[in-house]
Design a protein around this motif. Structure first.
Motif, short mmCIF file in Angstrom:
data_model
loop_
_atom_site.label_atom_id
_atom_site.label_comp_id
_atom_site.label_asym_id
_atom_site.label_seq_id
_atom_site.Cartn_x
_atom_site.Cartn_y
_atom_site.Cartn_z
N VAL A 122 0.85 -1.18 0.00
CA VAL A 122 0.00 0.00 0.00
C VAL A 122 0.90 1.24 0.00
CG1 VAL A 122 -1.77 1.25 1.28
CG2 VAL A 122 -1.75 -1.25 1.29
N ASP A 123 0.78 2.06 -1.02
CA ASP A 123 1.57 3.28 -1.13
C ASP A 123 0.83 4.39 -0.42
OD1 ASP A 123 3.29 5.30 -1.80
OD2 ASP A 123 2.67 5.41 -3.90
N VAL A 124 1.35 4.80 0.74
CA VAL A 124 0.64 5.79 1.55
C VAL A 124 1.09 7.22 1.24
CG1 VAL A 124 0.21 4.19 3.42
CG2 VAL A 124 2.25 5.58 3.47
N LYS A 125 2.14 7.37 0.47
CA LYS A 125 2.66 8.71 0.20
C LYS A 125 1.63 9.54 -0.56
CE LYS A 125 6.40 11.24 -1.85
NZ LYS A 125 7.48 11.25 -2.79
N ASP A 126 1.20 10.59 0.08
CA ASP A 126 0.28 11.55 -0.52
C ASP A 126 -1.07 10.97 -0.93
OD1 ASP A 126 2.22 13.53 -0.24
OD2 ASP A 126 3.10 13.04 -2.19
N GLN A 127 -1.37 9.74 -0.58
CA GLN A 127 -2.67 9.18 -0.96
C GLN A 127 -3.69 9.53 0.11
OE1 GLN A 127 -2.83 4.96 -1.70
NE2 GLN A 127 -4.80 5.12 -2.66
N VAL A 128 -4.82 10.03 -0.33
CA VAL A 128 -5.91 10.38 0.58
C VAL A 128 -7.12 9.53 0.20
CG1 VAL A 128 -7.48 12.22 1.34
CG2 VAL A 128 -5.08 12.75 0.84
N VAL A 129 -7.76 8.98 1.21
CA VAL A 129 -9.01 8.25 1.01
C VAL A 129 -10.13 9.19 1.44
CG1 VAL A 129 -10.40 6.27 1.72
CG2 VAL A 129 -7.92 6.02 1.46
N TYR A 130 -11.08 9.41 0.54
CA TYR A 130 -12.21 10.27 0.84
C TYR A 130 -13.35 9.41 1.38
CZ TYR A 130 -9.53 13.72 -1.64
OH TYR A 130 -8.52 14.57 -2.01
N ILE A 131 -14.00 9.93 2.40
CA ILE A 131 -15.10 9.20 3.03
C ILE A 131 -16.33 10.09 2.99
CG2 ILE A 131 -15.90 8.09 5.14
CD1 ILE A 131 -12.97 7.52 5.77
N SER A 132 -17.41 9.51 2.47
CA SER A 132 -18.64 10.28 2.28
C SER A 132 -19.84 9.48 2.78
CB SER A 132 -18.82 10.60 0.80
OG SER A 132 -20.05 11.28 0.58
N GLY A 133 -20.75 10.16 3.42
CA GLY A 133 -22.02 9.53 3.75
C GLY A 133 -22.84 9.43 2.46
N LEU A 134 -23.62 8.38 2.36
CA LEU A 134 -24.46 8.17 1.17
C LEU A 134 -25.89 7.93 1.62
CD1 LEU A 134 -24.64 7.78 -1.92
CD2 LEU A 134 -24.18 5.35 -1.54
N GLY A 135 -26.81 8.80 1.19
CA GLY A 135 -28.20 8.64 1.59
C GLY A 135 -28.34 8.80 3.09
N ASP A 136 -28.93 7.79 3.74
CA ASP A 136 -29.10 7.78 5.20
C ASP A 136 -27.81 7.24 5.83
OD1 ASP A 136 -30.19 7.74 7.78
OD2 ASP A 136 -30.88 5.67 7.50
N PHE A 137 -27.17 8.03 6.69
CA PHE A 137 -25.92 7.61 7.32
C PHE A 137 -25.78 8.32 8.66
CE2 PHE A 137 -24.91 11.56 5.30
CZ PHE A 137 -23.97 12.16 6.12
N ASN A 138 -24.84 7.86 9.48
CA ASN A 138 -24.50 8.51 10.74
C ASN A 138 -23.11 9.12 10.60
OD1 ASN A 138 -26.85 7.52 11.89
ND2 ASN A 138 -25.83 5.67 12.64
N GLN A 139 -22.96 10.36 10.99
CA GLN A 139 -21.66 11.03 10.91
C GLN A 139 -20.60 10.26 11.70
OE1 GLN A 139 -21.08 13.70 8.97
NE2 GLN A 139 -18.92 13.78 9.54
N SER A 140 -20.97 9.70 12.84
CA SER A 140 -20.01 8.97 13.66
C SER A 140 -19.45 7.75 12.92
CB SER A 140 -20.63 8.54 14.99
OG SER A 140 -21.72 7.66 14.77
N ASP A 141 -20.23 7.16 12.01
CA ASP A 141 -19.74 6.03 11.23
C ASP A 141 -18.63 6.45 10.27
OD1 ASP A 141 -21.54 4.35 12.48
OD2 ASP A 141 -22.99 4.38 10.82
N LEU A 142 -18.74 7.67 9.73
CA LEU A 142 -17.69 8.19 8.85
C LEU A 142 -16.39 8.35 9.63
CD1 LEU A 142 -19.61 10.98 6.87
CD2 LEU A 142 -19.61 8.52 6.49
N GLU A 143 -16.49 8.87 10.82
CA GLU A 143 -15.31 9.06 11.67
C GLU A 143 -14.70 7.72 12.07
OE1 GLU A 143 -17.05 11.55 14.69
OE2 GLU A 143 -17.39 13.16 13.22
N THR A 144 -15.55 6.74 12.38
CA THR A 144 -15.07 5.40 12.72
C THR A 144 -14.32 4.78 11.56
OG1 THR A 144 -16.88 5.05 14.29
CG2 THR A 144 -15.82 3.07 13.41
N ALA A 145 -14.88 4.85 10.36
CA ALA A 145 -14.23 4.29 9.17
C ALA A 145 -12.90 4.98 8.91
CB ALA A 145 -15.15 4.40 7.96
#
Length: 187
Positions: free
Chosen positions: A38-61
């Motif tokens: 896994v190349d971590v240099k400068d790689q960003v993973v974007y996390i988005s809620g889709l439809g019905d979601f909990n904000q805390s789940d985004l933070e957990t992921a």
């Protein structure tokens, strides 16, 4: 004479298909032995809620992806849903979502809604791609997210007791087996 030529064409076609299948199999077998790292240099993973979601789940992921893969995560604006993303019985259609949602960057979509591929699933991703969708309806958000992220790095399911194992082989503690750790270049 026409029958003979037809016969030769059929045999040639079969030989060609078998040869292609063998080469594909040979490639995939050798691919599985390769370290993906896994190349971590400068790689960003974007996390988005889709439809019905909990904000805390985004933070957990986000925290779990950073903990396991060492990747930076950024929680972005929620992604609204629209009717084309759903099946006729109101489940998010994985195939349609993977085609219609923007995922030019590695993006994990988290939802509380049911997602459907060929049956109801807790998560799905595009192998060696940028698309992950995880439903928190099965109370296994962390493990499902890590499992699906591994697929985006090119790993398939594992035959060991591992987070990448099939349901009956999956590690309940959410750990990779040594083989998968090695392939991912993880410690």
């Amino acid at each position: 004479m026409k029958k003979f030529i037809f016969f030769i064409l059929i045999v040639t076609g079969i030989v060609y298909l078998l040869r292609e299948e063998y080469q594909t199999k040979q490639y995939s077998d050798s691919y599985l032995d390769k370290t993906i790292s896994v190349d971590v240099k400068d790689q960003v993973v974007y996390i988005s809620g889709l439809g019905d979601f909990n904000q805390s789940d985004l933070e957990t992921a986000s925290k779990k992806i950073t903990e396991v893969y060492g990747l930076k995560c950024e929680i972005i604006e929620p992604t609204p849903t629209y009717k084309e993303l759903y099946t006729s019985d109101n489940k998010l259609n994985v195939n349609t979502c993977s085609q219609l949602l923007n995922h030019t960057n590695k993006t994990v979509y988290i939802t509380n809604e049911y997602i459907f591929r060929d049956k109801i699933v807790c998560g799905s991703s595009i192998s060696s791609g940028n698309f992950v969708i995880v439903s928190n309806n099965f109370n296994d958000l962390k493990n499902t997210t890590i499992h699906e992220m591994a697929h985006t790095f090119g790993l398939g399911h594992c035959d060991n007791q591992c987070i990448l194992g099939h349901i009956e082989l999956g590690d309940p503690n959410g750990k990779f087996c040594n083989d998968c750790k090695l392939k991912l270049g993880l410690k």
